[in-house]
Motif scaffolding. Structure first.
Motif, PDB file in Angstrom:
ATOM      1  N   ALA A 109       0.833  -1.200   0.000  1.00 17.62           N
ATOM      2  CA  ALA A 109       0.000   0.000   0.000  1.00 17.62           C
ATOM      3  C   ALA A 109       0.872   1.257   0.000  1.00 17.62           C
ATOM      4  CB  ALA A 109      -0.930  -0.007   1.213  1.00 17.62           C
ATOM      5  N   LEU A 110       1.999   1.209   0.719  1.00 23.80           N
ATOM      6  CA  LEU A 110       2.925   2.345   0.727  1.00 23.80           C
ATOM      7  C   LEU A 110       3.549   2.535  -0.654  1.00 23.80           C
ATOM      8  CD1 LEU A 110       4.381   4.558   2.343  1.00 23.80           C
ATOM      9  CD2 LEU A 110       6.122   2.868   2.943  1.00 23.80           C
ATOM     10  N   GLN A 111       3.916   1.440  -1.281  1.00 27.16           N
ATOM     11  CA  GLN A 111       4.486   1.533  -2.635  1.00 27.16           C
ATOM     12  C   GLN A 111       3.488   2.160  -3.609  1.00 27.16           C
ATOM     13  OE1 GLN A 111       5.765  -2.782  -2.652  1.00 27.16           O
ATOM     14  NE2 GLN A 111       7.559  -1.912  -3.669  1.00 27.16           N
ATOM     15  N   GLU A 112       2.243   1.727  -3.526  1.00 26.61           N
ATOM     16  CA  GLU A 112       1.213   2.280  -4.414  1.00 26.61           C
ATOM     17  C   GLU A 112       1.028   3.773  -4.155  1.00 26.61           C
ATOM     18  OE1 GLU A 112      -2.216  -0.054  -3.639  1.00 26.61           O
ATOM     19  OE2 GLU A 112      -1.505  -1.820  -4.736  1.00 26.61           O
ATOM     20  N   ALA A 113       1.035   4.171  -2.884  1.00 30.22           N
ATOM     21  CA  ALA A 113       0.845   5.577  -2.544  1.00 30.22           C
ATOM     22  C   ALA A 113       2.004   6.441  -3.029  1.00 30.22           C
ATOM     23  CB  ALA A 113       0.686   5.735  -1.032  1.00 30.22           C
ATOM     24  N   CYS A 114       3.180   5.823  -3.187  1.00 30.09           N
ATOM     25  CA  CYS A 114       4.382   6.550  -3.631  1.00 30.09           C
ATOM     26  C   CYS A 114       4.697   6.262  -5.097  1.00 30.09           C
ATOM     27  CB  CYS A 114       5.564   6.188  -2.743  1.00 30.09           C
ATOM     28  SG  CYS A 114       5.375   6.703  -1.023  1.00 30.09           S
ATOM     29  N   PHE A 115       3.687   5.862  -5.860  1.00 24.28           N
ATOM     30  CA  PHE A 115       3.846   5.628  -7.304  1.00 24.28           C
ATOM     31  C   PHE A 115       4.960   4.625  -7.592  1.00 24.28           C
ATOM     32  CE2 PHE A 115       2.225  10.005  -6.798  1.00 24.28           C
ATOM     33  CZ  PHE A 115       1.032   9.898  -7.488  1.00 24.28           C
ATOM     34  N   GLU A 158      11.619  -0.614  -3.353  1.00 22.30           N
ATOM     35  CA  GLU A 158      11.646  -1.969  -3.897  1.00 22.30           C
ATOM     36  C   GLU A 158      12.443  -2.931  -3.023  1.00 22.30           C
ATOM     37  OE1 GLU A 158      13.036  -1.857  -7.905  1.00 22.30           O
ATOM     38  OE2 GLU A 158      11.402  -0.569  -8.607  1.00 22.30           O
ATOM     39  N   SER A 159      13.593  -2.493  -2.514  1.00 27.25           N
ATOM     40  CA  SER A 159      14.475  -3.395  -1.777  1.00 27.25           C
ATOM     41  C   SER A 159      14.646  -3.035  -0.314  1.00 27.25           C
ATOM     42  CB  SER A 159      15.864  -3.418  -2.442  1.00 27.25           C
ATOM     43  OG  SER A 159      15.759  -3.848  -3.788  1.00 27.25           O
TER      44      SER A 159
END
Length: 510
Positions: A145-151, A157-158
């Motif tokens: 969800a954090l990745q999605e929010a930060c495009f 990623e790592s």
């Protein structure tokens, strides 16, 4: 209603300027019964105590990888935002922290998001600075969800950990009303400066993400967006894990520019402005999303052909073996309350500028040679010199790329600086007063109204480096967020297009 041509960021900036003719009428007595508590409390969750890991002796955790991991995280959080002193005040106690805050109000909150490590289960944690502990208040995996929010920012990623910094609006607005928005982001910039340097001490590298979907990050943290808002996301690359030694990514993204807005009453402007500087869900197709850091421009903005140009290159400040002196400086930093009026030396001023603006000179001391800012190309620096041995009094433009001071006005400004800083003696008695400015209209054309956040984050970040450099040199330093905006430009001869963001006073402590 007549057509409005200025954006909401320009409108906010104009509305929150201090003016000597109107400031007195706006002064209101503080309602001490409604003074906000600068700490967040949770009724449910489990506590992880970080105090046992503040051992100063590394050998205490030899051959204990798990304890060493906890020691690094504990030191990072403590040096960034931990309590450094307790002071009695009006029958209660004021807790001072590693990062400075206007009025001691500390609007920033620090959260840790764990992807799931052998030591820290996945979920959400709030840093409880009063007890130096982590409150684990949500146990589910939220990393995607954090990745999605930060495009899908590459720095997520790592990495396994991320810091999220939020601002609790009322903590500052209680005292500074709508102008508090400026101070919230300056204070957060101070904190970002501390995180950058504390991370270097503990073998982390924070990657700043200031462009994200606000609603998604707020929802992820389970915060009330009317009271608190996400300000910055910082994935923490573990430099001891080669997989996490990542290239530098894009830090700032544009938002919309709002030019159609209603009449906004006083007291509601701060929250309205914050809402309209957000990046909305579903806007990815409209945004150009570069995933690499923008190259800095090759030349400084102001290069006046008529002015005296004085080189500022110097020997870097030495921060001790394993950055021990830096860690000590971060702990003992305090905002100076009064200056003696005695002169600084030009060598001291050069050292301050070198540490603040020339991080590449500190790579041999294991500090980051290119720390993350939103966009330093937007920030300009002017210095009013009143008492620096070896420098004429006057106003100078600092050109960081050329590493030189360019004199633009010949005058002693002590009396005017006292006035510009709302009658604070710090302005009058300082040896040098540094001004961070930006061409607001031009900045909005690049990033939309959200750039107002970026400008103040970067100004605060630079200000914190100035703070620490000054303390290391046994000088006094104090940031000032309250000043007569337009009169600064007039008195110092700063171009009218430059919006004044922040003032840092430098002098000899009394």
């Amino acid at each position: 209603m007549p057509e409005i041509h200025e954006s909401i960021a320009q409108h906010y900036h104009e509305r929150t300027k201090y003016n000597p003719e109107t400031l007195a009428s706006k002064n209101q007595k503080l309602d001490w019964a409604k003074q906000p508590v600068p700490f967040k409390e949770y009724k449910i969750g489990s506590t992880l105590d970080l105090k046992p890991y503040l051992q100063e002796i590394p050998e205490a955790f030899a051959n204990k990888p798990d304890a060493q991991w906890w020691q690094r995280l504990s030191r990072l959080l403590f040096r960034s935002y931990g309590l450094t002193a307790r002071m009695p005040s009006m029958g209660s106690t004021v807790y001072l922290r590693a990062a400075p805050s206007a009025g001691g109000l500390y609007p920033a909150e620090v959260y840790i998001v764990s992807r799931g490590t052998p030591s820290l289960p996945p979920g959400l944690y709030n840093y409880q600075c009063r007890t130096h502990s982590l409150m684990h208040y949500w146990e589910s995996d939220v990393w995607q969800a954090l990745q999605e929010a930060c495009f899908w920012h590459p720095s997520l990623e790592s990495t396994q950990l991320a810091i999220i910094v939020t601002g609790v609006f009322y903590r500052s607005a209680w005292r500074y009303e709508d102008r508090a928005y400026r101070r919230i982001f300056l204070d957060t910039g101070h904190l970002l400066g501390n995180i950058e340097l504390a991370a270097a001490i503990t073998d982390y590298r924070p990657h700043l993400i200031s462009g994200f979907i606000d609603e998604a990050v707020n929802d992820l943290l389970y915060i009330d967006p009317q009271q608190e808002g996400a300000i910055a996301v910082l994935p923490l690359a573990d430099l001891l894990d080669i997989k996490q030694n990542l290239p530098i990514g894009c830090t700032a993204l544009p938002s919309a520019t709002e030019t159609s807005y209603p009449q906004i009453p006083d007291g509601e402007l701060l929250k309205y402005f914050h809402r309209h500087t957000q990046i909305q869900p579903g806007i990815t197709g409209k945004l150009n999303l570069p995933m690499v850091k923008q190259e800095k421009s090759l030349e400084d903005k102001y290069n006046f052909p008529f002015c005296l140009k004085i080189p500022t290159s110097t020997t870097p400040i030495f921060w001790g073996e394993n950055l021990l002196d830096l860690e000590i400086t971060m702990h003992k930093r305090r905002s100076t309350r009064a200056y003696s009026g005695d002169d600084l030396t030009f060598d001291e001023l050069k050292a301050l500028l070198d540490f603040t603006y020339q991080p590449k000179n500190y790579i041999d001391q294991s500090l980051d040679s290119s720390p993350d800012y939103c966009d330093l190309n937007l920030i300009e620096t002017f210095i009013a010199v009143c008492g620096v041995k070896g420098l004429e009094t006057g106003c100078y433009y600092y050109a960081p790329k050329a590493q030189e001071l360019r004199q633009i006005r010949f005058k002693n400004f002590r009396r005017q600086l006292h006035f510009l800083c709302l009658g604070q003696d710090l302005g009058r008695d300082a040896g040098a007063v540094l001004f961070h400015t930006a061409d607001l209209k031009s900045a909005i054309s690049q990033y939309g109204d959200r750039v107002y956040r970026y400008l103040h984050l970067d100004a605060g970040h630079l200000g914190q480096r100035l703070n620490l450099a000054a303390i290391s040199l046994n000088l006094g330093v104090s940031g000032i967020g309250g000043f007569f905006d337009d009169q600064v430009n007039e008195v110092l001869g700063i171009p009218a297009d430059e919006a004044v963001l922040y003032i840092t006073t430098l002098g000899r402590p009394r």
